[in-house]
Design an enzyme around this catalytic site. Structure first.
Site, PDB file in Angstrom:
ATOM      1  N   VAL A  53       0.837  -1.212   0.000  1.00 20.20           N
ATOM      2  CA  VAL A  53       0.000   0.000   0.000  1.00 20.20           C
ATOM      3  C   VAL A  53       0.869   1.257   0.000  1.00 20.20           C
ATOM      4  O   VAL A  53       0.562   2.227  -0.699  1.00 20.20           O
ATOM      5  CB  VAL A  53      -0.989  -0.009   1.185  1.00 20.20           C
ATOM      6  CG1 VAL A  53      -1.821   1.275   1.215  1.00 20.20           C
ATOM      7  CG2 VAL A  53      -1.907  -1.225   1.105  1.00 20.20           C
ATOM      8  N   CYS A  54       1.958   1.234   0.749  1.00 23.05           N
ATOM      9  CA  CYS A  54       2.850   2.402   0.793  1.00 23.05           C
ATOM     10  C   CYS A  54       3.439   2.691  -0.584  1.00 23.05           C
ATOM     11  O   CYS A  54       3.523   3.849  -1.002  1.00 23.05           O
ATOM     12  CB  CYS A  54       3.960   2.187   1.818  1.00 23.05           C
ATOM     13  SG  CYS A  54       3.367   2.007   3.507  1.00 23.05           S
TER      14      CYS A  54
END
Length: 160
Positions: A53-54
């Site tokens: 996600v980052c």
């Protein structure tokens, strides 16, 4: 966990070591929030370099970088990893914003997004040109993030 700063309050100031890529060269330098007075700053706190996600979040901000700079805004990615990790992450994905290393969690704690140990909540804070917090989003779980369109819409409201 401490409380996040209130909207309309001065943003907690800090200085952190950062790395940014400029024409393939890694520039390492300390960055101070208060030194950015005169332009808005987007503080994007993220849990970890090169995680799913980052990576998606920071790649989207990097792809939309001109949308931020067209509004004279600075975007900083902040996480607990060190500069070597940040540099590898930036190089691997061609990230265009500085990545700041909050290895001691001081800034994470001052913004009230620590979760104990070295964990933190995914969060974005928008600080106006005078250093006042104008918008924030702190994720409960951290599996989603606020996109470029949402952030640039909030930045446009600063001039309204």
């Amino acid at each position: 966990m401490s409380k996040t700063p209130d909207i309309g309050a001065p943003a907690p100031d800090f200085t952190l070591d950062a790395v940014r890529l400029t024409e393939g060269e890694a520039i390492r330098e300390p960055l101070t929030l208060s030194a950015q007075r005169g332009r808005p700053v987007v503080l994007a706190f993220y849990p970890g370099d090169d995680t799913a996600v980052c990576t998606k979040q920071l790649c989207s901000y990097s792809s939309g970088f001109e949308q931020f700079t067209d509004l004279d805004a600075v975007v900083w990615g902040i996480s607990p990893q060190g500069l070597d990790s940040h540099e590898r992450f930036a190089r691997k994905h061609g990230l265009r914003m500085p990545l700041l290393a909050d290895t001691e969690h001081r800034v994470v704690e001052s913004y009230g997004i620590g979760m104990g140990g070295k964990a933190l909540r995914r969060a974005v804070f928008i600080v106006d040109a005078e250093g006042v917090l104008r918008w924030k989003h702190v994720a409960l779980v951290g599996l989603t993030y606020r996109g470029v369109d949402t952030l640039t819409a909030q930045l446009r409201l600063l001039d309204a």
